[in-house]
Design an enzyme around this catalytic site. Structure first.
Site, PDB file in Angstrom:
ATOM      1  N   ILE A 240       0.834  -1.204   0.000  1.00 40.92           N
ATOM      2  CA  ILE A 240       0.000   0.000   0.000  1.00 40.92           C
ATOM      3  C   ILE A 240       0.864   1.247   0.000  1.00 40.92           C
ATOM      4  O   ILE A 240       0.592   2.212  -0.723  1.00 40.92           O
ATOM      5  CB  ILE A 240      -0.961  -0.017   1.201  1.00 40.92           C
ATOM      6  CG1 ILE A 240      -1.947  -1.188   1.077  1.00 40.92           C
ATOM      7  CG2 ILE A 240      -1.722   1.305   1.309  1.00 40.92           C
ATOM      8  CD1 ILE A 240      -2.819  -1.403   2.287  1.00 40.92           C
TER       9      ILE A 240
ATOM     10  N   ASP B 253      11.342   2.649   6.298  1.00 45.98           N
ATOM     11  CA  ASP B 253      10.913   1.249   6.353  1.00 45.98           C
ATOM     12  C   ASP B 253      12.165   0.416   6.605  1.00 45.98           C
ATOM     13  O   ASP B 253      13.086   0.416   5.787  1.00 45.98           O
ATOM     14  CB  ASP B 253      10.260   0.833   5.031  1.00 45.98           C
ATOM     15  CG  ASP B 253       9.644  -0.563   5.090  1.00 45.98           C
ATOM     16  OD1 ASP B 253      10.237  -1.445   5.738  1.00 45.98           O
ATOM     17  OD2 ASP B 253       8.587  -0.778   4.474  1.00 45.98           O
TER      18      ASP B 253
ATOM     19  N   GLU C 143     -11.860   0.813  18.422  1.00 47.61           N
ATOM     20  CA  GLU C 143     -12.928   0.856  17.422  1.00 47.61           C
ATOM     21  C   GLU C 143     -14.028  -0.125  17.793  1.00 47.61           C
ATOM     22  O   GLU C 143     -13.739  -1.201  18.341  1.00 47.61           O
ATOM     23  CB  GLU C 143     -12.361   0.524  16.033  1.00 47.61           C
ATOM     24  CG  GLU C 143     -11.384   1.573  15.515  1.00 47.61           C
ATOM     25  CD  GLU C 143     -10.928   1.298  14.082  1.00 47.61           C
ATOM     26  OE1 GLU C 143     -11.412   0.306  13.479  1.00 47.61           O
ATOM     27  OE2 GLU C 143     -10.109   2.058  13.563  1.00 47.61           O
TER      28      GLU C 143
ATOM     29  N   HIS D 160     -13.151   4.127   9.483  1.00 45.35           N
ATOM     30  CA  HIS D 160     -12.416   2.976   8.949  1.00 45.35           C
ATOM     31  C   HIS D 160     -12.950   2.586   7.560  1.00 45.35           C
ATOM     32  O   HIS D 160     -13.410   1.474   7.313  1.00 45.35           O
ATOM     33  CB  HIS D 160     -12.503   1.778   9.886  1.00 45.35           C
ATOM     34  CG  HIS D 160     -11.325   0.857   9.762  1.00 45.35           C
ATOM     35  ND1 HIS D 160     -10.753   0.206  10.828  1.00 45.35           N
ATOM     36  CD2 HIS D 160     -10.589   0.469   8.674  1.00 45.35           C
ATOM     37  CE1 HIS D 160      -9.738  -0.531  10.420  1.00 45.35           C
ATOM     38  NE2 HIS D 160      -9.629  -0.386   9.118  1.00 45.35           N
TER      39      HIS D 160
ATOM     40  N   GLY E 296     -11.081   2.705   4.712  1.00 43.59           N
ATOM     41  CA  GLY E 296      -9.985   2.477   3.782  1.00 43.59           C
ATOM     42  C   GLY E 296     -10.284   1.484   2.680  1.00 43.59           C
ATOM     43  O   GLY E 296      -9.900   1.682   1.527  1.00 43.59           O
TER      44      GLY E 296
END
Length: 529
Positions: free
Chosen positions: A153, A172, A262, A280, A282
């Site tokens: 992603i 990363d 959540e 949420h 996405g």
């Protein structure tokens, strides 16, 4: 004819795929919300296709006498008890790449929204106001975007950001310089990214290493006026500290799709004028939902009709015939990868695997995938044998494999070497006649160590008093040792120990070992046994 239950909302196309492939299917999209009714009928099905509403618990699995596979349309499997499924012999599959583009696009959309205050401006205009001078935004053009996590992603976000003519920095631990050049980004350390980025977006899983990665201390290092976007996982950001920085103006804005708790009915970020929030969303596009539904139907049908396994989280991607022979070796390969993945902090550039003897004649692709998955799980617990090789390639990690005829006392063994910019780290293991994996060499030092769920690895100089210090310190910390293996390169040289513990060792116990001054390294390890 195998029989599948679809207990959550799945597209009609996916349901038809089951039928077209010769699988009987019952479509009950609201059943997942009724735990008792689901438990009453689950025993009659070979497969269960779900989204997030259905909870596959140990209690439900106890009633699922015929169940062979659970397919999750999507990547998250928080609603599935995978250890319990494994004990029942139930395969758990997901669809890890079906919503990548959608999630990346949502992050870009949130970046636009917070840059131009779009939700606030929309609400104001709907209310009949015309506050043109109130909403002064900023351009994305020529701004610096910091991407934390450059995997599948993250790479898509990078591509879109470059198309907007943004400058992109990436942090990363598994991103190589070669892969960074291929993506067109500058690879930096986290502190540099925090201090230079105008926008920061997260694309990493929630692990012990990434939890609270944007802590109160990290927030203090941010460039003034930065905007924060999180469409990855709740828990990556200290929401309370972020809210404080937003209120005092050190941070210009934030856009969050995910939250520490959540469903999020309250949050420190709610009702702040410079914050955009969504529930949420996405993966919430019709295309993504269709893609993951079709993929899960195809994967489940393949398994039920042919035995082929794809995107399984608790079983290698091999045929049933291969699994019977290769199972212990696949587990060993994963353990070897897990050892070096947990013991290596710097980015891995290459993974080299040597197969010796009987194991060299097996399905090396599956064994390689198990090795890579073991390595990558140190930073991404959601990885599986299918997604791990893709993730490694995305990060520019090179894989090389060597196989040879039996060359020593063991009928077969696997030796794994990982290469970083700083060093090489190697470990070897074999499978004994009892089918249990064993570590037989670490750092070139011979050893004979069983593999347990909780382990401790230490390295020291071979001098008197080390074993006593190890035992006494662990005893003082209340740590019980189940097994203890030692090895050394020679008298006075390097020495290692690997201990099988009854429980995870605490950070305090590790610190106590380091404080003795006798250990060059002391590291807690965990294995899926």
């Amino acid at each position: 004819m195998p029989k599948v239950l679809v207990s959550d909302k799945l597209s009609e196309t996916a349901v038809q795929i089951f039928r077209d492939r010769g699988v009987e299917v019952d479509y009950m999209p609201d059943l997942g919300k009724d735990k008792e009714k689901l438990a009453d009928i689950i025993g009659g099905y070979d497969g269960l296709a779900i989204r997030s509403a259905t909870k596959v618990t140990e209690k439900l699995l106890a009633q699922a006498g015929n169940l062979k596979v659970v397919g999750r349309a999507g990547i998250g499997v928080d609603n599935v008890d995978i250890p319990a499924a494994s004990k029942k012999g139930v395969i758990v599959m997901n669809t890890p790449f079906g919503n990548s583009v959608t999630t990346a696009e949502h992050a870009i959309a949130m970046m636009f929204a917070v840059a131009r205050q779009l939700p606030e401006a929309s609400a104001s205009t709907h209310a009949g106001k015309w506050e043109k001078n109130r909403f002064m935004g900023v351009e994305l053009f020529n701004k610096t975007l910091g991407v934390i996590g450059a995997g599948n992603i993250g790479a898509i976000v990078i591509d879109r950001a470059l198309g907007l003519h943004m400058k992109v920095l990436a942090y990363d631990p598994f991103l190589s310089e070669e892969r960074a050049a291929e993506l067109g980004v500058k690879k930096v350390e986290l502190d540099e990214l925090l201090g230079r980025a105008d926008f920061i977006t997260f694309h990493v899983p929630l692990t012990d290493k990434t939890r609270n990665i944007l802590s109160r201390e990290a927030i203090a290092k941010l460039k003034p006026g930065v905007r924060i976007i999180n469409c990855a996982r709740g828990g990556l950001v200290d929401e309370e500290a972020l809210a404080e920085a937003l209120k005092d103006g050190r941070i210009a804005g934030a856009a969050f799709d995910v939250f520490a708790v959540e469903p999020a009915t309250e949050s420190p970020l709610f009702n702040l004028p410079n914050v955009v929030v969504t529930p949420h969303l996405g993966a919430s596009t019709s295309e993504a939902q269709e893609n993951v539904a079709i993929q899960v139907a195809e994967q489940m049908s393949d398994y039920l009709l042919t035995g082929a396994v794809q995107n399984a989280l608790n079983m290698p991607s091999v045929t049933a015939e291969e699994a019977a022979v290769m199972g212990p070796w696949l587990k060993l390969a994963g353990h070897l990868g897990a050892f070096v993945g947990q013991a290596t902090d710097e980015p891995i550039k290459a993974i080299n695997v040597l197969y010796d003897g009987a194991v060299a004649e097996m399905n090396l692709n599956a064994l390689n995938a198990s090795v890579i998955a073991g390595v990558m799980k140190a930073t991404n617990p959601d990885v599986n044998m299918v997604s791990a090789p893709v993730m490694a390639r995305e990060r520019g990690v090179q894989l090389s494999t060597t196989h040879q005829a039996q060359s020593g006392a063991f009928e077969g063994y696997i030796k794994l070497t990982v290469v970083t910019a700083e060093r090489e780290r190697s470990i070897a293991g074999t499978v004994f006649s009892d089918g249990k994996p064993r570590f037989i060499q670490i750092r070139g030092i011979n050893i004979d160590a069983e593999v347990g769920e909780h382990m401790l690895y230490t390295r020291n100089r071979d001098v008197p008093g080390v074993i006593g210090a190890l035992g006494m310190t662990l005893g003082d910390q209340g740590v019980n040792i189940g097994n203890f293996a030692l090895g050394r390169s020679g008298s006075g040289g390097d020495a290692i120990a690997i201990l099988y513990l009854d429980e995870p060792i605490s950070a305090e116990a590790l610190a106590a070992l380091q404080q003795t001054g006798k250990f060059l390294q002391a590291r807690a390890l965990r294995f899926e046994v």
